[in-house]
Each structure stands twice: as C-alpha cells, then as structure tokens.
Design an enzyme around this catalytic site. Sequence first.
Site, PDB file in Angstrom:
ATOM      1  N   ARG A 269       0.829  -1.187  -0.025  1.00 45.01           N
ATOM      2  CA  ARG A 269      -0.026  -0.084   0.078  1.00 45.01           C
ATOM      3  C   ARG A 269       0.819   1.338  -0.059  1.00 45.01           C
ATOM      4  NH1 ARG A 269      -5.249  -0.096   4.050  1.00 45.01           N
ATOM      5  NH2 ARG A 269      -6.254  -2.034   3.212  1.00 45.01           N
TER       6      ARG A 269
ATOM      7  N   HIS B 294      -7.964  -4.032  -6.973  1.00 41.12           N
ATOM      8  CA  HIS B 294      -7.637  -3.269  -5.877  1.00 41.12           C
ATOM      9  C   HIS B 294      -8.909  -3.431  -5.197  1.00 41.12           C
ATOM     10  CE1 HIS B 294      -4.922  -0.722  -3.667  1.00 41.12           C
ATOM     11  NE2 HIS B 294      -6.215  -0.083  -3.496  1.00 41.12           N
TER      12      HIS B 294
ATOM     13  N   TYR C 295     -19.781  12.126 -12.528  1.00 35.07           N
ATOM     14  CA  TYR C 295     -19.600  13.207 -13.459  1.00 35.07           C
ATOM     15  C   TYR C 295     -18.357  13.611 -14.130  1.00 35.07           C
ATOM     16  CZ  TYR C 295     -23.885  14.524 -10.164  1.00 35.07           C
ATOM     17  OH  TYR C 295     -24.928  14.216  -9.902  1.00 35.07           O
TER      18      TYR C 295
END
Length: 889
Positions: free
Chosen positions: A40, A86, A130
Amino acid sequence: MEDNIQPLETSDNDRVIQVNIEEQMKTAYIDYSMSVIVGRALPDARDGFKPVHRRVLYAMNELSNYSNRPYKKSARIVGEVMGKYHPHGDASIYDTLVRMAQDWTMRYIMVDGQGNFGNQDGDPPAAMRYTEVRLQRIAESMLDDIEKDTVDFQLNFDDSLQEPVVLPTRIPQLLVNGSSGIAVGMATNMLPHNLSEVVDGCIAYIDNKEISIEELMVHVKAPDFPTGGVIYGMEGVKQGMLTGRGRVVLRGKCHVETKASGRETIIITETPYQVNRDMLTDKIGQLVNDKTIEGIAHVNNESNKREGTRIVVDLKRDGVANVVINQLFKYTELQTSYGINNVALTKGRPKTMNLKELIVEFVDFRMEVVIRRAQFELRKAQERAHILQGYLIALDHLDEVIALIRNSSTPDIAKENLINAGWGIDEIQAKAILELRLQRLTGMEREKIKEEYDNLMKIIAGLQELLASELLRYELIKTELLEVKEKFGDARKTEISYLSKEMRIEDLIEEEDVIITISHFGYIKRTSSDEYRQQKRGGRGSMGSRTRDEDFVEHLFVASTHHTLLFFTEKGRCFWLKVYEVPEGDKNAKGRAIQNLMQLPGDDKIRAIIDVKDFSDKEYINKHYILLCTKKGIIKKTQLEDFSRPRANGINAININEGDQLLEARMTDGDCEVMLAVKSGRAIRFPEEKVRSTGRGAIGVFGIDLDDATDEVIGMVCVNKDDVSRNILVVSENGFGKRTPVDEYRITNRGGKGVKTINVTEKTGSLVGILDVNGKEDLVITCKSGITIRTSVADIREAGRATQGVKLIRIDEGDQIAAISKIQEQEEAIVLTEASIEAENEAIEKIETETETAEGDSGIDANNSIADNSSESEISNETLENDQEDNDQ
C-alpha cells in the site's frame, strides 16, 4: 507466561493448540505491517508507483482508454480497478485517479481529466459519476511494451486474473513525480523533479558509472514543484541528494506593484507546493486582525484557472513592502519546509536511497526491460521466420504439395504427409501451410513472403547483436531517454536561491592573478598586475601606491582571486581572507584599512602573508607546513592543517617572547632548505628537517645566532633541495643588490652564525631583503616614500656572496628601500613608447656615470663589473678570510 498456561480438557473430536499470545501478536503485527509497507504505502524504486497507481493505469490500458480515444467515465475506471485488482474501496481509487489528473499536485500529470477535478483553493472534485478520464501520452510511455513479456505478472486478489508486478516505464517516475506515504513504523516523502534534468542525470550515469553524487547534482539540481516557487537555500537539498534525508525550504513567488495613488501592492503569483490559496489568504487576514503583521490594508485571492495564482495584498500608505514580505515568509505558509525521506522498495525491501541509488535502480530496471523485450521480439521473429521458411519450401514444391493435400482424406493426414515428405517441414510449418490462403500462391505473394523473410533475418541479426552487447543496450536506453526528454521535457518551474553562506562566490569571480599591496600602516588593495609596467635596471620607477605621510608599501606579491590569504601578525596571530574579498583599486589608490576587513587589534600589525590554493584538499594540507621566523632568530614549523579552520578573531600561530616579533612566514612541503639573513649581512643555510613540527601554541627553536642586540633577522627563504638553478638575491637599504648561487652558502646546523651574504658598508647600508630567484621573475622594489620599480631579475648580474653588488634603484636623498618582492614572468609585457625608452636610457646612462665616479675606489664600474685584477684578488682574499672566520665561529 508459558508457566501460567493451563492445559485444557479436550474431547476426542476437538484439538486445542496452545500458543504464546505475545508471540502470536508479534507475528500477526509484523505480517500486517509488511503487507501495508509492500502492498500500500511505499512505491517501488523501479517504476515509482504504489500498487493503487499501477493498477489504475493498467486497468485504463486494458480498457484501451488511450489519449487518442474518447473519455470514459471515472466510475467505469474505478469499478474496473476495484473489481479486478484493488479491493480496498472506491474512495481510495477515485482519490488516486483525481490526484493523477491535478496539474498542481503532479509535476507531470498521467491522467487527462474532463470535468471538475477540484482546484488549488481546496475545492473538492465532483463525484466520479460526473467526471471523465483517459490516459495522458506520458502515462502511455509508462505502459509501452507491457505486452512483450518485459515485466513479471502475478495473480490478483482472487487468483482469477493476472496483473503486472511493475510497469515497464520509460520515465524515471519516482524522481519525476515523487511519492509520499505513511506505512507502519516508516514513511516516505519523495519530492518531484524536472524530467529533463533527471534524464540528463541518467545519461550522465550511463556514461560514467563511477560518477559522484555531486557530479550528478550538476544535472539534477534540486526538486522542481508543479506550483513553482523558490527553493530558499540548498544545504538541505544537498543532504537529501547525498543521504536520502534532508529538508527543503520553499517560498512563494511575489513582486511589488505601485498603484497610481502611490501605494504599494504585493502580488503573490506562485505559492509553495500543496499550499491552499484560500487558507493562505485567510491566514494573512487573521494575522492582520491580530496585529501580528502591520502595514496591510486588504488581502484578496483573485486566482482563477485561466490566469493562475494571483493573491493581492494591498499595503497601507506607510507600509514597507520588503518588511511585509519578510513577515509573510515568517508567519504564513508563503514559506514552507518539506522533509526529504527517500524510502522506496528495492528487491521487496524498504530502503532509504540517495540520488545516485535511485538513478541506478531505474537504469538497471530499464536494462532488464530492454533485455526481456529483445528476447521476446527475437523469439517472435524467429517463430515467424520459421513459418515463412515453411511457406517458401511449400512454394518451391507447389505442385507436389497441392497433390499431397488433395490425396489426403483428413487435415491431420495431410499434415503428417507434409512432415514425412522429406522437404524438412516440421509440424508447426505443416499446420501453417495447410492454413495458407490460395491467394498467397501467386508469384507476387511469393515475392512478398521472400521479402518479409529477408527483413526478419535482418531484425533477428540486430536483436542478437543487441543481446550480445551491453554497450549497445546502454546506447538504446540513452536513445529512448532522449526521446522521452524531447517529447515530455520542459523548463524548470521552481527557482533556486542560494543562501549567502552557501554561495560559492568563486564561481562568479573570474580567476586571474592580481597584485596584493599592503602598506606599513595597514592599508590593503588588489590591483591588476598589468598596471605595473616593466622597466630597465636603474630606472627611476613609478608611483605604486598613494599613501599617507610617512606611510610606505611594505608587502607586495601576486595571488589568484580564488585563493585564500593567511595573514600573520607580528604578535603571532593568524587571520584568513579570500583574495576576491580584498578591495580592488588602481595602482595609485591608497587601499582600505585591514582593520575594516578582519578583527585585527589596533596594536598589532601584519608581518607576513601566505597564499593557499585550496584548504578543502586534505592530502594537500596534510603534506604542507607553515614555517615561521622572528626577528630574534626563532624558527618554528607547524602543519598547514592546523590553519585550515578559520575564526573571525584569528588564531594563535606562535608564542612570541617579550621584545621579539614575528618577521616572516613561508609554506613548505617539509623537504626544503631554509635560509635566514640578518641585518648585519650574514646568512645561514640548513635543512628543514632540522626543525621538527610542533603545534600552534609552541614557541619554536633558534634558527640563527645574532651578533648583538642591535642585529635582527631581515628575511627567510625556503629553497628546494633539488633545484640547483636557484639564486639568492639580496638587497641593501641604499639600493644595492646582487644574485649569488645557492651553492656558495654551505649547509650548516641550525642555530649557527652563518656566513657573509653581502659586504655591508656605509654606502650600501644594512641588508633589508633576501629572496630566492631563478632569473625568470620580475623584482618589485618598494621605497619608504611609496616609489616602486619593477625590473627583470635577469638584468641583475651574479656576484660572489661577499661583494657589494650593483645599483638597482636610484634613491632620493633621505629615502631608503623598505621591501622587495618578486613577481613571476608575465606572458605579455607593457610595451613602452619610443619616447619613454629614449628618456629611460638617458636616465640609466646618467646613473651609471655617477656610479662609476663614486665607486672607483671599490673596484665597481658603471657596468657593475670588477675594475681590475688586483681588486678582484683583494675581494677573493677577503672572501677566504671571512670563510675562515665563519669556520672558527
């Protein structure tokens, strides 16, 4: 703890394993921390990516979301990444996608975003449903050749798909865009750099594997932030480059504008990296309200996407812009510091890496990619060539092949018949022949197949040559890096500002030889050596320095502007001064008081100056010594290294006895011969090893024995043992001088009386100077009146050490010679005009006539030669008597 574990009752169907809870927690925590570190928080040193960045780009590549294709919804990308690679939540994936599209966050953005992706004022991006994204061209360069077996693949979280362990990037991503993350027990904070500079650094390393980090910093100068700004001071940056840990101070960029009303306005056009502009504006307003900063009337953030950053700070009528700017740097984030902590994964382990190690990791990775790509392409080319070879065999036996296929009942039988036909066709070729379209059997198609086969053989030969030569592979890496630089490189955005203590002013000062002049009353200046024109022996001289009444030039020597001067005072103190720090003045200038340049006590005086080339060279300063002598004949030797740490108030070089004072200082290599001369006209010569090296606080030892209390040492020279061409030049206070071979001064023990070096008479006056010369120098004679003359040493004839010598300069009545010094021969001499030469010759002729008349009794004529044989015999006998007297002493 194990002693307190109680056994549990178990049934036949159950089994309880007893464990130590402390060990179990330790093991579980280590496994968790390593998972966070590797999976990570920390980037890989090869491609510079954390797993989430790598997975986002790989997923977009798999979706063909290229820069020349239509945008795709961000939600589509996030879903693809989360569902396949992921499984850590959509928020973290979308945040990563957004950051890679923000040009104020990434130095080189990797995602082309369409829609609201936030701004530098802290406004958040729109929801993923969006916004739309696609890959940038630079990101595509990080994915090039991934299909050519250039990197290893691993199973995804549910073992259903393959994902790359690392991307085969052509971009030095880790240095270019940096990275930050907090793991368990460690963190990383790598700052962005300029792509062009990093590419130049990689190429410099490829050209010279032994290159130092300092040499790499010539190319990779400092971090380069996407929001610009000014790096304030390079010491922390240098530490980061050298060790992987450092600190960068970054300032915003601003300028001052004046309104028509006369009031000043501070315009901030660039803010430090990751500084919120609205929060910066609010902070300035709060400091004004709290009266922490005064002089500001109004502040407003007028930044927009088109014009970029613009924060306007209006000042009050009495506000001083420079003062307010310094207060903004001090109290707000207009000046921010960033810690450099270059921690990255190399071979699966976290490591703190310096600049060179980061470049080495990338170049080594590129070498691996180039090799694997070449092997893949070679394998594919060989496979294709093998099939084309089968085509050509079939075309050469076309009728037989057609008949064989027509007579076969099934494709498998046809394949077997082709293999067994004796034409050298194997199973792969036979299968390809059976799948061959009939149109490829035409004559034109056969030519195309032959041409393709020939081209493939050339490609195979080139790939084999590439794999066999490391040099060719490095050249290919350099070529690809230069292509990257040409496509994506740009100018530096962040300026670099050096602190005064960090600046190497030597780099700004032209290196040249200058003449350093110091007067008796302590006035110093530096002058171009060209201003002292060369004259004939016996000339009248020219004014070399305008001094105060009764002042005269006492020290005059040549030094380079890049060197360091060591000043030794008559009380035994040592001070430092760079040559370029000495005020410049013309030949007639008085100079500047030394007390204004260094903390010299009013009752002390400079007696000797040594020019040191480089104190940073440890080998040099450990192999050289400072030799000091006093007027009372004390001599002392100290290692140069003891003088390499300057102090503003100076250091103690030698302890001076009462009634004595330091006279001279010389730098030696420890293997010289030392000569001391005294006012009464005697000199001693002894090996330097007779003086053992002592610390700065020592007094020293006797170098020469003086005749009486009125006698004193007037000079010291150090002569190389192997240089037999050196002469000893001595000058008396009334202007007489001569050159004598060194060998005429026999070597004695330290502390003796010495031998005669000049015949001191009332006419010559006392001895005032002694120099070692080789005839190639110029001699500069300085009188107490300030008159100087520069003449060639070669014009001064050699004479025995017990003679008076020749007239070097005409002394005005009441004037005397104060000091002598030598200047190395210049490549270009000032050419005198014809009138000047004629006037000078007349003056010389007059002086020689006067000398011939005045000195007839002493056996010296106008040409400074022996008058007759009887006089020469008298001088020779006198010399023998003096030598016998010296031996008796």
